[in-house]
Design an enzyme around this catalytic site. Structure first.
Site, mmCIF file in Angstrom:
data_model
loop_
_atom_site.group_PDB
_atom_site.id
_atom_site.type_symbol
_atom_site.label_atom_id
_atom_site.label_comp_id
_atom_site.label_asym_id
_atom_site.label_seq_id
_atom_site.Cartn_x
_atom_site.Cartn_y
_atom_site.Cartn_z
ATOM 1 N N LYS A 66 62.001 37.728 37.043
ATOM 2 C CA LYS A 66 60.737 38.453 36.928
ATOM 3 C C LYS A 66 59.714 37.789 37.849
ATOM 4 C CE LYS A 66 58.480 40.423 32.834
ATOM 5 N NZ LYS A 66 58.186 40.185 31.417
HETATM 6 O O1 G3P Z 1 56.574 41.197 28.574
HETATM 7 C C1 G3P Z 1 55.368 41.627 29.016
HETATM 8 C C2 G3P Z 1 54.519 42.489 28.111
HETATM 9 O O2 G3P Z 1 55.300 43.321 27.317
HETATM 10 C C3 G3P Z 1 53.388 41.785 27.442
HETATM 11 O O3 G3P Z 1 52.797 42.522 26.404
HETATM 12 O O4 G3P Z 1 51.356 42.679 24.403
HETATM 13 O O5 G3P Z 1 51.242 40.622 25.860
HETATM 14 O O6 G3P Z 1 50.327 42.790 26.648
HETATM 15 P P1 G3P Z 1 51.358 42.112 25.798
#
Ligand code: G3P
Length: 218
Positions: free
Chosen positions: A85
């Site tokens: 990633k």
């Molecule tokens: O993996 C990345 C993403 O899904 C992060 O989500 O909830 O931290 O914005 P969030």
């Protein structure tokens, strides 16, 4: 639509993988920091890869292209399930191209616009991760870019898979499905919320009560 689990929590990963609920895993440095304790990241990724038969996104932390490529190659060597990633920055897109030339799959993350997603696809990204919830958080309609990316990728026959990320509730999952996202990554809480329905619980309670009143056994 493929369902990935967005966590580095091995117990949650094993629970979902054993039930065949998920097609892969996404992690990020914040999720790793939350679950690591005194464990090394390489060891955590290896355990996750052994638990899941599918892609496991592992993020670089270098900010220059050469550093990202070097970290990405090390991550990819941990296990064949690893997808590297990289962030959607200029060095990230350079690293994406270089890693793809080594046949390493790449998930380009922190995508907040459709033009960013086009550039990632042109850099050969295997997956693009638009962050829906974080756009909602600042008053935008996060799902709109998933819709726009789908349209652009279809229009230009781009093979990069759309991985809807930063999903916060089952409504996000539904919308991602309806738009035709290739994958969605769900925190464990959202995965199990998506499975539940009050009418299922009420219906089951009624069936079991009626069965008990019969006084027989299967
Ligand atoms: O993996 C990345 C993403 O899904 C992060 O989500 O909830 O931290 O914005 P969030």
């Amino acid at each position: 639509m493929k369902i990935f689990l967005d966590t580095a929590d091995l117990a949650e990963i094993e629970r979902a993988a054993e039930a065949h609920l998920i097609d892969g895993i996404t992690t990020n440095p914040s999720l790793l920091a939350k679950s690591a304790g005194d464990r090394e990241p390489e060891e955590m990724f290896l355990d996750i890869c052994r638990a899941v038969d599918g892609p496991v996104s592992a993020e670089v932390v270098a900010v220059d292209a050469a550093g990202m490529v070097s970290e990405g190659r090390k991550l990819a060597a941990i296990h064949e399930n690893i997808v590297v990633k990289v962030p959607l920055t200029e060095p990230g897109l350079r690293a994406c191209r270089a890693l793809r030339e080594h046949d390493i799959r790449v998930n380009v993350t922190l995508c907040f616009s459709t033009t960013q997603a086009l550039l990632a696809a042109k850099a050969g990204a295997t997956y693009i991760s638009p962050f829906v919830g974080r756009l909602d958080d600042i008053g935008h309609d996060g799902m709109e870019i998933v819709r726009d990316i789908r349209q652009v990728y279809d229009e230009y026959d781009l093979e990069t898979e759309i991985l809807a990320a930063s999903l916060r509730h089952p409504r996000h999952v539904l919308e991602a499905m309806l738009i035709g996202a290739d994958c969605a990554t769900l925190p464990p809480k959202v995965l199990y919320q998506s499975m539940k329905h009050p009418l299922t619980d009420r219906g089951l309670d009624a069936f079991l009560a009626d069965w008990q009143s019969l006084g027989k056994e299967l």
